[in-house]
Design a protein around this motif. Structure first.
Motif, PDB file in Angstrom:
ATOM      1  N   SER A  52      -0.467  19.150  -0.794  1.00  0.00           N
ATOM      2  CA  SER A  52       0.600  18.254  -1.222  1.00  0.00           C
ATOM      3  C   SER A  52       0.465  16.863  -0.611  1.00  0.00           C
ATOM      4  CB  SER A  52       1.965  18.847  -0.858  1.00  0.00           C
ATOM      5  OG  SER A  52       2.112  18.967   0.548  1.00  0.00           O
ATOM      6  N   ILE A  53      -0.367  16.713   0.438  1.00  0.00           N
ATOM      7  CA  ILE A  53      -0.546  15.405   1.071  1.00  0.00           C
ATOM      8  C   ILE A  53      -1.336  14.463   0.184  1.00  0.00           C
ATOM      9  CG2 ILE A  53      -2.743  15.858   2.246  1.00  0.00           C
ATOM     10  CD1 ILE A  53       0.319  14.099   3.763  1.00  0.00           C
ATOM     11  N   ARG A  54      -2.050  15.004  -0.797  1.00  0.00           N
ATOM     12  CA  ARG A  54      -2.863  14.155  -1.679  1.00  0.00           C
ATOM     13  C   ARG A  54      -2.003  13.159  -2.450  1.00  0.00           C
ATOM     14  NH1 ARG A  54      -5.323  15.919  -7.419  1.00  0.00           N
ATOM     15  NH2 ARG A  54      -6.286  13.926  -7.986  1.00  0.00           N
ATOM     16  N   GLY A  55      -0.838  13.604  -2.942  1.00  0.00           N
ATOM     17  CA  GLY A  55       0.030  12.722  -3.715  1.00  0.00           C
ATOM     18  C   GLY A  55       0.490  11.501  -2.939  1.00  0.00           C
ATOM     19  N   PRO A  56       1.099  11.658  -1.754  1.00  0.00           N
ATOM     20  CA  PRO A  56       1.515  10.479  -0.984  1.00  0.00           C
ATOM     21  C   PRO A  56       0.351   9.566  -0.609  1.00  0.00           C
ATOM     22  CG  PRO A  56       2.606  12.451  -0.168  1.00  0.00           C
ATOM     23  CD  PRO A  56       1.589  12.913  -1.167  1.00  0.00           C
ATOM     24  N   TRP A  57      -0.804  10.148  -0.243  1.00  0.00           N
ATOM     25  CA  TRP A  57      -1.943   9.301   0.106  1.00  0.00           C
ATOM     26  C   TRP A  57      -2.412   8.495  -1.099  1.00  0.00           C
ATOM     27  CZ3 TRP A  57      -6.910   9.869  -2.055  1.00  0.00           C
ATOM     28  CH2 TRP A  57      -7.853   8.973  -1.552  1.00  0.00           C
ATOM     29  N   ARG A  58      -2.515   9.139  -2.245  1.00  0.00           N
ATOM     30  CA  ARG A  58      -2.971   8.440  -3.451  1.00  0.00           C
ATOM     31  C   ARG A  58      -1.969   7.378  -3.882  1.00  0.00           C
ATOM     32  NH1 ARG A  58      -3.866  12.229  -8.461  1.00  0.00           N
ATOM     33  NH2 ARG A  58      -1.645  12.513  -8.017  1.00  0.00           N
ATOM     34  N   ASP A  59      -0.687   7.694  -3.839  1.00  0.00           N
ATOM     35  CA  ASP A  59       0.335   6.716  -4.217  1.00  0.00           C
ATOM     36  C   ASP A  59       0.305   5.508  -3.281  1.00  0.00           C
ATOM     37  OD1 ASP A  59       1.106   8.399  -6.244  1.00  0.00           O
ATOM     38  OD2 ASP A  59       2.828   9.241  -5.152  1.00  0.00           O
ATOM     39  N   GLN A  60       0.091   5.757  -1.983  1.00  0.00           N
ATOM     40  CA  GLN A  60       0.043   4.650  -1.028  1.00  0.00           C
ATOM     41  C   GLN A  60      -1.142   3.739  -1.302  1.00  0.00           C
ATOM     42  OE1 GLN A  60       0.842   4.595   3.590  1.00  0.00           O
ATOM     43  NE2 GLN A  60      -1.261   5.210   3.263  1.00  0.00           N
ATOM     44  N   SER A  61      -2.311   4.304  -1.559  1.00  0.00           N
ATOM     45  CA  SER A  61      -3.491   3.480  -1.824  1.00  0.00           C
ATOM     46  C   SER A  61      -3.318   2.684  -3.113  1.00  0.00           C
ATOM     47  CB  SER A  61      -4.749   4.356  -1.894  1.00  0.00           C
ATOM     48  OG  SER A  61      -4.684   5.281  -2.974  1.00  0.00           O
ATOM     49  N   HIS A  62      -2.739   3.302  -4.153  1.00  0.00           N
ATOM     50  CA  HIS A  62      -2.494   2.571  -5.402  1.00  0.00           C
ATOM     51  C   HIS A  62      -1.504   1.432  -5.183  1.00  0.00           C
ATOM     52  CE1 HIS A  62      -3.783   6.174  -8.143  1.00  0.00           C
ATOM     53  NE2 HIS A  62      -4.767   5.670  -7.435  1.00  0.00           N
ATOM     54  N   THR A  63      -0.474   1.681  -4.388  1.00  0.00           N
ATOM     55  CA  THR A  63       0.517   0.641  -4.117  1.00  0.00           C
ATOM     56  C   THR A  63      -0.101  -0.512  -3.347  1.00  0.00           C
ATOM     57  OG1 THR A  63       2.279   2.299  -4.074  1.00  0.00           O
ATOM     58  CG2 THR A  63       2.752   0.168  -3.063  1.00  0.00           C
ATOM     59  N   LEU A  64      -0.958  -0.209  -2.384  1.00  0.00           N
ATOM     60  CA  LEU A  64      -1.641  -1.259  -1.636  1.00  0.00           C
ATOM     61  C   LEU A  64      -2.484  -2.138  -2.562  1.00  0.00           C
ATOM     62  CD1 LEU A  64      -2.890   0.585   1.599  1.00  0.00           C
ATOM     63  CD2 LEU A  64      -1.200  -1.235   1.458  1.00  0.00           C
ATOM     64  N   ILE A  65      -3.271  -1.504  -3.402  1.00  0.00           N
ATOM     65  CA  ILE A  65      -4.151  -2.260  -4.304  1.00  0.00           C
ATOM     66  C   ILE A  65      -3.335  -3.097  -5.273  1.00  0.00           C
ATOM     67  CG2 ILE A  65      -5.892  -2.040  -6.122  1.00  0.00           C
ATOM     68  CD1 ILE A  65      -6.779   0.564  -4.659  1.00  0.00           C
TER      69      ILE A  65
END
Length: 426
Positions: free
Chosen positions: A239-252
């Protein structure tokens, strides 16, 4: 287009007749003649009524639902003669079933026992690399952000491929500290949570949500990871994949729309600081290093970054080396800088030659850069492969293990290689 009623009462398009599975050649052979043309002894005449019934099997009357359920058996030639005839008669008047029959016949062709169904393990990597290199971005991502964009996308593709149990596979993290390689055990999910926690430094600098929450004291990357892990109710999972992916997309997305000045925004790592453009390059480097750690743990093929991105990562490490060397001198871990004989005299440098894709030539200042009044004089040279140099900077190999081509001042070479390894951390 003409229409006909199916057994279930729905109007469907009339489809062309599809021949059934081809029978073997022996089924059509004329057994009444030998190869030389001479007639062979015929069997006693059979009952004409029996022959007629055998040649024309009785066709059962079946509903549309039953005929549709027989399509798989028909494609495998497993139906009785009567069922086969009923299915084929139905395919001439039912377009949906005709399309399904063609699809099943193609699928049966894939079941040939001599055909290898295993895909090339590097196929996904090649397709992903091609897409990243050719697909136009929906958001105009700045060039200095593309390494982070590419490495997070590659890691996300790896995570999408692994199974539930592999998220708990053991991963051995390594870095260089106090003259030796330090190891720490984690899991795949634990590594992703580590990336999430440290990427939070960039998020906080941009005014975005920090995964450690608001009011977090200034912590180093290692301290942030420990704080994040200790704050979890249970060990991290997929389940940690979702928050990590969302954070990287938000940064970009945030950086892409922020304008030019955002590249010089300072990101603080407690003990040092980097401009945002270098910070995202550093995050791309760590993302690749830990993705390779995960790939080794789950036996997944994983390639190095593209040549341009790898060159940028090596260039960042080369630019950080003089400062790292100065820090080691202050700690008494490196030989002191040599005093200049006179004002304006050239200082010393080490020629770093990185070979392979992404390589190049760099001159690392060995004495205080501020004191250099003229171009530095190269007193040593080190030649290394690009990926091997990055492994040294990541702390995966020690300075003694680095298979470097060395020439010149041995003390300077040892100090620079040790400084490169000291750039690593958890």
């Amino acid at each position: 287009m003409t229409r006909a009623n199916g057994d279930d009462g729905d109007d469907v398009a009339r489809a062309p007749w599809i021949p059934g599975p081809r029978r073997a050649a022996d089924d059509h052979a004329d057994l009444t003649a030998d190869p030389a043309g001479a007639p062979v002894e015929e069997e006693p005449a059979a009952d004409p009524e029996a022959e007629e019934s055998a040649a024309e099997p009785e066709v059962p009357v079946l509903t549309h639902g039953v005929l549709k359920s027989l399509l798989g058996a028909w494609a495998l030639s497993a139906c009785s003669p009567g069922e086969t005839q009923a299915v084929e008669d139905h395919l001439t008047v039912c377009a949906p079933c005709a399309d399904e029959a063609l699809r099943l016949r193609d699928a049966v062709a894939l079941l040939h026992e001599d055909r290898d169904l295993d895909l090339d393990p590097l196929l996904r990597s090649r397709v992903l690399e091609n897409c990243l290199g050719r697909r136009p971005a929906r958001i105009p991502v700045p060039d200095w952000v593309t390494p982070y964009d590419a490495e997070t996308a590659r890691l996300d593709a790896l995570l999408r491929d692994i199974g539930e149990s592999e998220w708990h596979a053991p991963v051995r993290l390594k870095w260089y500290e106090e003259g030796r390689i330090v190891r720490r055990k984690a899991t795949v999910a634990g590594v992703i949570s580590h990336l999430l926690a440290v990427d939070g430094l960039v998020s906080a600098a941009l005014g975005l949500d920090d995964p450690l929450g608001t009011g977090t004291p200034e912590l180093s990357p290692s301290e942030r990871t420990d704080a994040f892990w200790s704050g979890l109710d249970r060990p991290p999972n997929r389940s940690i994949r979702g928050p990590w992916r969302d954070q990287s997309h938000t940064l970009i997305r945030t950086v892409s729309f922020a304008g030019r000045g955002v590249a010089d925004l300072t990101v603080t790592y407690k003990d040092f600081a980097l401009p945002l453009r270098d910070s995202l390059l550093e995050r791309a480097f760590e993302c690749w290093v830990h993705a390779d750690d995960i790939a080794n743990a789950v036996a997944y093929p994983y390639a190095a970054p593209s040549g341009a991105h790898l060159h940028g990562m090596i260039d960042l490490a080369a630019r950080l080396l003089p400062g790292a060397l100065a820090n080691r001198r202050r700690a008494g871990l490196a030989a002191p800088a040599r005093r200049l004989v006179a004002a304006g005299a050239p200082g010393r440098s080490l020629h770093l030659e990185v070979e392979g894709v992404g390589g190049g030539h760099w001159y690392i200042a060995l004495d205080s850069p501020a004191a250099l009044g003229s171009p530095a004089q190269a007193v040593a040279q080190v030649a290394m492969d690009g990926v091997e140099f990055c492994q040294l900077v990541a702390g995966h190999i020690s300075p003694e293990e680095a298979a470097a081509g060395q020439d010149g001042d041995r003390e300077a070479i040892r100090d620079v290689l040790s400084a490169a390894a000291s750039l690593s951390r958890l």
